[in-house]
Each structure stands twice: as structure tokens, then as C-alpha cells.
Design a protein around this motif. Structure first.
Motif, short mmCIF file in Angstrom:
data_model
loop_
_atom_site.label_atom_id
_atom_site.label_comp_id
_atom_site.label_asym_id
_atom_site.label_seq_id
_atom_site.Cartn_x
_atom_site.Cartn_y
_atom_site.Cartn_z
N ILE A 99 32.97 41.85 35.98
CA ILE A 99 34.29 41.39 36.44
C ILE A 99 35.37 42.15 35.66
CG2 ILE A 99 34.39 39.41 34.87
CD1 ILE A 99 35.87 37.89 37.11
N ALA A 100 36.39 42.61 36.39
CA ALA A 100 37.41 43.46 35.77
C ALA A 100 38.77 43.24 36.40
CB ALA A 100 37.00 44.93 35.90
N ILE A 101 39.81 43.63 35.66
CA ILE A 101 41.16 43.62 36.20
C ILE A 101 41.66 45.06 36.27
CG2 ILE A 101 41.77 41.27 35.55
CD1 ILE A 101 43.12 42.35 33.03
N ASN A 102 42.56 45.31 37.22
CA ASN A 102 43.12 46.64 37.42
C ASN A 102 44.46 46.73 36.70
OD1 ASN A 102 44.35 48.98 38.31
ND2 ASN A 102 43.78 48.70 40.44
N LEU A 103 44.47 47.34 35.54
CA LEU A 103 45.69 47.48 34.76
C LEU A 103 46.52 48.70 35.18
CD1 LEU A 103 44.31 46.60 31.21
CD2 LEU A 103 45.60 45.11 32.76
N LYS A 104 45.96 49.53 36.04
CA LYS A 104 46.63 50.76 36.49
C LYS A 104 47.62 50.50 37.63
CE LYS A 104 46.91 55.28 36.09
NZ LYS A 104 47.47 55.88 34.89
N ALA A 105 47.39 49.44 38.42
CA ALA A 105 48.22 49.19 39.60
C ALA A 105 48.70 47.74 39.66
CB ALA A 105 47.44 49.55 40.86
N PRO A 106 49.60 47.35 38.75
CA PRO A 106 50.09 45.97 38.76
C PRO A 106 51.01 45.69 39.94
CG PRO A 106 51.37 47.28 37.22
CD PRO A 106 50.24 48.17 37.71
N MET A 107 51.16 44.40 40.22
CA MET A 107 52.11 43.93 41.23
C MET A 107 53.26 43.30 40.48
SD MET A 107 49.45 42.20 43.85
CE MET A 107 48.14 43.15 44.57
N VAL A 108 54.45 43.79 40.71
CA VAL A 108 55.65 43.31 40.02
C VAL A 108 56.43 42.45 41.01
CG1 VAL A 108 57.74 43.96 38.79
CG2 VAL A 108 55.69 45.39 38.61
N ILE A 109 56.74 41.23 40.60
CA ILE A 109 57.40 40.27 41.48
C ILE A 109 58.69 39.79 40.83
CG2 ILE A 109 57.18 38.04 42.66
CD1 ILE A 109 54.07 38.48 42.39
N ASN A 110 59.76 39.76 41.62
CA ASN A 110 61.01 39.14 41.21
C ASN A 110 60.99 37.74 41.83
OD1 ASN A 110 63.68 38.13 41.15
ND2 ASN A 110 64.53 40.19 41.12
N SER A 111 60.82 36.71 41.00
CA SER A 111 60.69 35.35 41.52
C SER A 111 62.00 34.82 42.11
CB SER A 111 60.16 34.40 40.44
OG SER A 111 61.07 34.34 39.35
N ASP A 112 63.13 35.41 41.76
CA ASP A 112 64.42 34.98 42.34
C ASP A 112 64.57 35.49 43.77
OD1 ASP A 112 65.10 33.68 39.98
OD2 ASP A 112 66.32 35.35 39.23
N THR A 113 64.29 36.76 43.99
CA THR A 113 64.46 37.36 45.32
C THR A 113 63.19 37.24 46.16
OG1 THR A 113 63.74 39.56 44.59
CG2 THR A 113 66.11 39.05 44.43
N ARG A 114 62.06 36.94 45.51
CA ARG A 114 60.74 36.88 46.15
C ARG A 114 60.35 38.23 46.76
NH1 ARG A 114 63.27 32.68 48.13
NH2 ARG A 114 62.92 33.18 50.30
N LYS A 115 60.85 39.30 46.14
CA LYS A 115 60.48 40.65 46.54
C LYS A 115 59.49 41.17 45.52
CE LYS A 115 64.70 41.95 48.93
NZ LYS A 115 65.79 42.93 48.99
N ALA A 116 58.54 41.97 46.01
CA ALA A 116 57.48 42.47 45.13
C ALA A 116 57.11 43.89 45.50
CB ALA A 116 56.26 41.56 45.23
N LYS A 117 56.44 44.52 44.54
CA LYS A 117 55.99 45.90 44.76
C LYS A 117 54.76 46.14 43.91
CE LYS A 117 58.04 50.46 45.05
NZ LYS A 117 59.28 51.21 44.92
N GLN A 118 53.76 46.78 44.51
CA GLN A 118 52.61 47.21 43.72
C GLN A 118 52.88 48.66 43.33
OE1 GLN A 118 48.68 47.11 45.51
NE2 GLN A 118 47.76 46.92 43.49
N ILE A 119 52.69 48.95 42.05
CA ILE A 119 53.00 50.28 41.54
C ILE A 119 51.79 50.87 40.83
CG2 ILE A 119 55.47 49.80 41.31
CD1 ILE A 119 54.97 49.35 38.31
N ILE A 120 51.80 52.17 40.68
CA ILE A 120 50.81 52.86 39.86
C ILE A 120 51.53 53.26 38.58
CG2 ILE A 120 49.23 54.82 39.67
CD1 ILE A 120 48.47 53.01 41.98
N VAL A 121 51.06 52.77 37.44
CA VAL A 121 51.73 53.09 36.18
C VAL A 121 51.22 54.43 35.65
CG1 VAL A 121 52.20 50.68 35.62
CG2 VAL A 121 50.11 51.74 34.76
#
Length: 153
Positions: A108-130
Motif C-alpha cells: 500500500i502506497a501514497i502518491n506524493l508526486k501528484a497531490p490534489m490541492v483544494i481551496n475549501s472556500d471556493t471548492r476549486k481543486a487541481k491535481q498537480i505534478i510537483v
């Protein structure tokens, strides 16, 4: 709003709980509306939650807060990349990473390379590659088994 889901059956979702990924997510660019489903008793902390697509009932992705397993997680992200989410602050910034749950649970693993960033005020999100050198598969079985997260390396 009623939503049919493969994993949870028909559920009632408050419109205020819908998160918009204007560019979709990796592998699913056409799916843009999601909600986060988690164990109410744990208030979404310390457990795997599910990012449920509101566009495709069959798609629910396991996700979690990366800081639970990698306390030093603080990737470098260009401000321009997150501009479309609105003003981000410590109070409204929420980051999730996908969880890979293979047949062999020890992997079992987590993907630290492509997090999902969420603005809880606007409810807008984006998955990015760091750009940082974080792994796509950071194994977390030992931390889960021991009941504690791990300090980032």
C-alpha cells in the motif's frame, strides 16, 4: 443532491460539498465534479477517504492527507499553477494524495508526486505534478501497522 455510487450506493450530497477540478484529474480529464466521503466518526482524519466522482458513479479514488504518513511533505509549487483556485491560506488549503491499494497489502502506497490541492472556500481543486523529488509510490504499510505516521525524509 442524490448521487448513485458503486461503493456507497445512493447517497445524498450537499451542493456545498461538491469540489470542482476544472481540468479533471490525471487519467480522467473529463470528470470534474467530486465529493469527499469519509468516516464521520473520524472526521476525515487518520483514515483513508474516498474522492467520489459526481460525473461517473463507478469512480471513487482512495485518498488521504499526506501529512499523516509523511510529516515533512511540503512540495514546491509555482503560485501561478494554483492561481485558478483563488486565494490560498493555511485555513482553506487542503491537500490530498491518492492511495494505491494493491493485492499485496504490504505494498500500500501514497502518491506524493501528484497531490490534489483544494481551496475549501471556493471548492476549486487541481491535481498537480510537483517538481520535487517525491516518489509516486511511497509505501505506508509499516506506518499504518504501527498506528503512526512517519517523519518525512
Amino acid at each position: 443532491m442524490k448521487a448513485d455510487t458503486r461503493l456507497f450506493g445512493e447517497i445524498d450530497i450537499d451542493e456545498e460539498k461538491i469540489i470542482q477540478f476544472e481540468q479533471g484529474i490525471i487519467g480522467f480529464p473529463d470528470l470534474q465534479s467530486f465529493t469527499l466521503i469519509y468516516d464521520e466518526e473520524k472526521k476525515g482524519k487518520g483514515a483513508i477517504s474516498w474522492l467520489q466522482s459526481m460525473d461517473e458513479p463507478e469512480l471513487a479514488i482512495p485518498v488521504m492527507d499526506p501529512l499523516l504518513m509523511y510529516s515533512g511533505y511540503n512540495p514546491t509549487v509555482e503560485e501561478e499553477v494554483l492561481k485558478t483556485l483563488g486565494d490560498l491560506t493555511e485555513e482553506n488549503l487542503f491537500v490530498l494524495v491518492t492511495v494505491t491499494i494493491p493485492q499485496k497489502i504490504e505494498d500500500i502506497a501514497i502518491n506524493l508526486k501528484a497531490p490534489m490541492v483544494i481551496n475549501s472556500d471556493t471548492r476549486k481543486a487541481k491535481q498537480i505534478i510537483v517538481e520535487d523529488d517525491f516518489p509516486v509510490k511511497y509505501k505506508i504499510y509499516e506506518q499504518i501497522k504501527d498506528g503512526k505516521g512517519k517523519t518525512g525524509e
